[in-house]
Design a protein around this motif. Structure first.
Motif, PDB file in Angstrom:
ATOM      1  N   THR A 145       0.865  -1.173   0.000  1.00  0.00           N
ATOM      2  CA  THR A 145       0.000   0.000   0.000  1.00  0.00           C
ATOM      3  C   THR A 145       0.906   1.228   0.000  1.00  0.00           C
ATOM      4  O   THR A 145       2.073   1.150   0.389  1.00  0.00           O
ATOM      5  N   ALA A 146       0.370   2.341  -0.430  1.00  0.00           N
ATOM      6  CA  ALA A 146       1.166   3.571  -0.485  1.00  0.00           C
ATOM      7  C   ALA A 146       0.243   4.775  -0.448  1.00  0.00           C
ATOM      8  O   ALA A 146      -0.954   4.668  -0.714  1.00  0.00           O
ATOM      9  N   THR A 147       0.843   5.927  -0.135  1.00  0.00           N
ATOM     10  CA  THR A 147       0.094   7.175  -0.130  1.00  0.00           C
ATOM     11  C   THR A 147       1.004   8.316  -0.585  1.00  0.00           C
ATOM     12  O   THR A 147       2.174   8.108  -0.874  1.00  0.00           O
ATOM     13  N   PHE A 148       0.460   9.505  -0.639  1.00  0.00           N
ATOM     14  CA  PHE A 148       1.177  10.686  -1.111  1.00  0.00           C
ATOM     15  C   PHE A 148       1.383  11.675   0.033  1.00  0.00           C
ATOM     16  O   PHE A 148       0.712  11.591   1.062  1.00  0.00           O
ATOM     17  N   ASP A 149       2.291  12.632  -0.173  1.00  0.00           N
ATOM     18  CA  ASP A 149       2.409  13.748   0.766  1.00  0.00           C
ATOM     19  C   ASP A 149       1.022  14.361   0.946  1.00  0.00           C
ATOM     20  O   ASP A 149       0.200  14.348   0.023  1.00  0.00           O
ATOM     21  N   THR A 150       0.776  14.900   2.130  1.00  0.00           N
ATOM     22  CA  THR A 150      -0.524  15.485   2.436  1.00  0.00           C
ATOM     23  C   THR A 150      -0.348  16.916   2.926  1.00  0.00           C
ATOM     24  O   THR A 150       0.509  17.187   3.775  1.00  0.00           O
ATOM     25  N   LEU A 151      -1.159  17.802   2.402  1.00  0.00           N
ATOM     26  CA  LEU A 151      -1.137  19.199   2.806  1.00  0.00           C
ATOM     27  C   LEU A 151      -2.079  19.379   3.991  1.00  0.00           C
ATOM     28  O   LEU A 151      -3.279  19.084   3.899  1.00  0.00           O
ATOM     29  N   GLY A 152      -1.536  19.835   5.116  1.00  0.00           N
ATOM     30  CA  GLY A 152      -2.324  20.027   6.327  1.00  0.00           C
ATOM     31  C   GLY A 152      -3.197  21.264   6.259  1.00  0.00           C
ATOM     32  O   GLY A 152      -3.079  22.094   5.351  1.00  0.00           O
ATOM     33  N   ILE A 153      -4.056  21.427   7.246  1.00  0.00           N
ATOM     34  CA  ILE A 153      -4.990  22.560   7.266  1.00  0.00           C
ATOM     35  C   ILE A 153      -4.273  23.895   7.412  1.00  0.00           C
ATOM     36  O   ILE A 153      -4.811  24.935   7.044  1.00  0.00           O
ATOM     37  N   ASP A 154      -3.042  23.853   7.932  1.00  0.00           N
ATOM     38  CA  ASP A 154      -2.261  25.077   8.103  1.00  0.00           C
ATOM     39  C   ASP A 154      -1.266  25.294   6.973  1.00  0.00           C
ATOM     40  O   ASP A 154      -0.435  26.193   7.044  1.00  0.00           O
ATOM     41  N   GLY A 155      -1.340  24.461   5.929  1.00  0.00           N
ATOM     42  CA  GLY A 155      -0.439  24.587   4.802  1.00  0.00           C
ATOM     43  C   GLY A 155       0.839  23.770   4.931  1.00  0.00           C
ATOM     44  O   GLY A 155       1.641  23.722   4.007  1.00  0.00           O
ATOM     45  N   GLN A 156       1.023  23.121   6.074  1.00  0.00           N
ATOM     46  CA  GLN A 156       2.211  22.294   6.267  1.00  0.00           C
ATOM     47  C   GLN A 156       2.102  21.032   5.423  1.00  0.00           C
ATOM     48  O   GLN A 156       1.026  20.423   5.335  1.00  0.00           O
ATOM     49  N   VAL A 157       3.219  20.637   4.808  1.00  0.00           N
ATOM     50  CA  VAL A 157       3.249  19.405   4.027  1.00  0.00           C
ATOM     51  C   VAL A 157       3.715  18.272   4.933  1.00  0.00           C
ATOM     52  O   VAL A 157       4.771  18.355   5.571  1.00  0.00           O
ATOM     53  N   TYR A 158       2.908  17.214   4.994  1.00  0.00           N
ATOM     54  CA  TYR A 158       3.257  16.036   5.782  1.00  0.00           C
ATOM     55  C   TYR A 158       3.790  14.970   4.840  1.00  0.00           C
ATOM     56  O   TYR A 158       3.151  14.627   3.837  1.00  0.00           O
ATOM     57  N   ASP A 159       4.957  14.451   5.166  1.00  0.00           N
ATOM     58  CA  ASP A 159       5.645  13.459   4.351  1.00  0.00           C
ATOM     59  C   ASP A 159       4.806  12.193   4.173  1.00  0.00           C
ATOM     60  O   ASP A 159       4.179  11.702   5.124  1.00  0.00           O
ATOM     61  N   ALA A 160       4.811  11.666   2.957  1.00  0.00           N
ATOM     62  CA  ALA A 160       4.020  10.475   2.628  1.00  0.00           C
ATOM     63  C   ALA A 160       4.319   9.303   3.550  1.00  0.00           C
ATOM     64  O   ALA A 160       3.402   8.583   3.964  1.00  0.00           O
ATOM     65  N   SER A 161       5.579   9.103   3.904  1.00  0.00           N
ATOM     66  CA  SER A 161       5.928   7.983   4.798  1.00  0.00           C
ATOM     67  C   SER A 161       5.293   8.161   6.168  1.00  0.00           C
ATOM     68  O   SER A 161       4.796   7.199   6.764  1.00  0.00           O
ATOM     69  N   LEU A 162       5.297   9.389   6.672  1.00  0.00           N
ATOM     70  CA  LEU A 162       4.673   9.675   7.963  1.00  0.00           C
ATOM     71  C   LEU A 162       3.161   9.476   7.883  1.00  0.00           C
ATOM     72  O   LEU A 162       2.562   8.852   8.761  1.00  0.00           O
ATOM     73  N   VAL A 163       2.554   9.987   6.827  1.00  0.00           N
ATOM     74  CA  VAL A 163       1.102   9.828   6.647  1.00  0.00           C
ATOM     75  C   VAL A 163       0.740   8.346   6.598  1.00  0.00           C
ATOM     76  O   VAL A 163      -0.207   7.898   7.264  1.00  0.00           O
ATOM     77  N   HIS A 164       1.504   7.574   5.840  1.00  0.00           N
ATOM     78  CA  HIS A 164       1.287   6.130   5.707  1.00  0.00           C
ATOM     79  C   HIS A 164       1.349   5.449   7.079  1.00  0.00           C
ATOM     80  O   HIS A 164       0.447   4.683   7.447  1.00  0.00           O
ATOM     81  N   GLU A 165       2.410   5.738   7.828  1.00  0.00           N
ATOM     82  CA  GLU A 165       2.591   5.109   9.150  1.00  0.00           C
ATOM     83  C   GLU A 165       1.483   5.500  10.121  1.00  0.00           C
ATOM     84  O   GLU A 165       0.994   4.656  10.882  1.00  0.00           O
ATOM     85  N   ILE A 166       1.072   6.753  10.103  1.00  0.00           N
ATOM     86  CA  ILE A 166      -0.005   7.186  11.002  1.00  0.00           C
ATOM     87  C   ILE A 166      -1.333   6.539  10.609  1.00  0.00           C
ATOM     88  O   ILE A 166      -2.089   6.093  11.477  1.00  0.00           O
ATOM     89  N   CYS A 167      -1.606   6.466   9.312  1.00  0.00           N
ATOM     90  CA  CYS A 167      -2.841   5.792   8.863  1.00  0.00           C
ATOM     91  C   CYS A 167      -2.859   4.342   9.331  1.00  0.00           C
ATOM     92  O   CYS A 167      -3.868   3.865   9.864  1.00  0.00           O
ATOM     93  N   LEU A 168      -1.751   3.640   9.137  1.00  0.00           N
ATOM     94  CA  LEU A 168      -1.684   2.231   9.554  1.00  0.00           C
ATOM     95  C   LEU A 168      -1.804   2.100  11.071  1.00  0.00           C
ATOM     96  O   LEU A 168      -2.469   1.184  11.566  1.00  0.00           O
ATOM     97  N   ALA A 169      -1.180   3.026  11.804  1.00  0.00           N
ATOM     98  CA  ALA A 169      -1.275   2.990  13.270  1.00  0.00           C
ATOM     99  C   ALA A 169      -2.717   3.182  13.725  1.00  0.00           C
ATOM    100  O   ALA A 169      -3.165   2.537  14.685  1.00  0.00           O
ATOM    101  N   ASN A 170      -3.459   4.053  13.043  1.00  0.00           N
ATOM    102  CA  ASN A 170      -4.864   4.284  13.400  1.00  0.00           C
ATOM    103  C   ASN A 170      -5.745   3.083  13.085  1.00  0.00           C
ATOM    104  O   ASN A 170      -6.775   2.878  13.732  1.00  0.00           O
ATOM    105  N   LEU A 171      -5.382   2.301  12.086  1.00  0.00           N
ATOM    106  CA  LEU A 171      -6.178   1.139  11.683  1.00  0.00           C
ATOM    107  C   LEU A 171      -5.815  -0.121  12.478  1.00  0.00           C
ATOM    108  O   LEU A 171      -6.672  -0.975  12.725  1.00  0.00           O
ATOM    109  N   LYS A 172      -4.551  -0.215  12.885  1.00  0.00           N
ATOM    110  CA  LYS A 172      -4.007  -1.406  13.545  1.00  0.00           C
ATOM    111  C   LYS A 172      -4.793  -1.771  14.803  1.00  0.00           C
ATOM    112  O   LYS A 172      -5.048  -0.941  15.653  1.00  0.00           O
ATOM    113  N   ASP A 173      -5.184  -3.016  14.839  1.00  0.00           N
ATOM    114  CA  ASP A 173      -5.858  -3.625  15.992  1.00  0.00           C
ATOM    115  C   ASP A 173      -7.289  -3.150  16.209  1.00  0.00           C
ATOM    116  O   ASP A 173      -8.054  -3.822  16.874  1.00  0.00           O
ATOM    117  N   GLU A 174      -7.657  -2.001  15.685  1.00  0.00           N
ATOM    118  CA  GLU A 174      -9.027  -1.511  15.813  1.00  0.00           C
ATOM    119  C   GLU A 174      -9.878  -1.988  14.638  1.00  0.00           C
ATOM    120  O   GLU A 174     -10.994  -2.460  14.827  1.00  0.00           O
TER     121      GLU A 174
END
Length: 188
Positions: A145-174
C-alpha cells in the motif's frame, strides 16, 4: 485474527490505476515505490492457489485523474485483472459503498480480506474501516500500500511515509491487522 489458506481469504486490490502515477498532480511525493510490485507478488500467490481475487476501480469525477473513460482510469498492467476475476467499480472512497462487494463476500462465504493498493490515506483506509465495522477479519499489507504527501490545514506538508505510518497505526488492531507481504506469506 487468524488467517490461513483454509479460510479462503480474498485479496482486494484497491485502485491500482494508471491515474495514480501522476506524482505532480498528487503533491509530488509518494512512499513505497514498490507497493505495486508487492501487490503483484501477492496476486501471483493468490492466483496460483486459486484463492478469491477482487479488483476495485475508482471512477473519479472531473478533474480527477481517475475519471471513467480517461486513460488514468485503467488498471495498471502489473496487477491487471484476468478473465474470471471479480471487478467492482466505485465512485467514493470505500469499496463497500455503492457496490455489491458486501453481498458478494457474504454469498461466497468470505470472511477474511487482505487489502493492498492505493492510497493508504484514502480508499484503503476507508475500505478497511468499513470491513472492520462489518465484521470481516481484515489485513492490510503495509508494503503493498502507499500514499502521497498530504497538505495540512495550516499549509504544512506532511511526508508520505509519515502519513502512511499514522494511517496504519490508526487502523491497527481496531479495524485490521497490519502485516508486511513477507509476514503474510509466512502464515501460509
Amino acid at each position: 485474527m487468524d488467517i490461513n489458506l483454509s479460510n479462503k481469504p480474498a485479496l482486494l486490490l484497491i485502485d491500482i490505476q494508471k491515474g495514480l502515477n501522476d506524482l505532480a498532480y498528487y503533491g509530488g511525493k509518494r512512499n513505497n515505490p514498490r507497493a505495486e510490485e508487492r501487490a503483484a507478488e501477492l496476486l501471483a500467490f493468490w492466483r496460483s492457489r486459486q484463492l478469491p481475487v477482487i479488483h476495485v476501480k475508482h471512477n473519479g469525477t472531473p478533474p480527477s485523474r481517475l475519471t471513467k473513460g480517461s486513460p488514468g482510469n485503467d488498471f495498471k498492467e502489473i496487477t491487471q485483472p484476468i478473465k474470471g476475476e471479480t471487478v467492482f467499480e466505485k465512485e467514493v472512497n470505500s469499496a463497500f459503498i455503492g457496490t455489491e462487494l458486501d453481498a458478494f463476500l457474504k454469498k461466497n462465504s468470505i470472511r477474511h480480506l487482505v487489502l493492498v493498493g492505493l492510497t493508504t490515506a484514502h480508499c484503503v483506509s476507508s475500505t478497511a474501516r468499513m470491513a472492520g465495522n462489518l465484521g470481516y477479519d481484515t489485513y492490510i499489507i503495509s508494503d503493498a500500500t502507499a500514499t502521497f504527501d498530504t497538505l495540512g490545514i495550516d499549509g504544512q506538508v506532511y511526508d508520505a511515509s509519515l502519513v502512511h505510518e499514522i494511517c496504519l497505526a490508526n487502523l491497527k488492531d481496531e479495524f485490521a491487522t497490519v502485516l508486511t507481504a513477507d509476514s503474510l506469506l509466512s502464515k501460509f
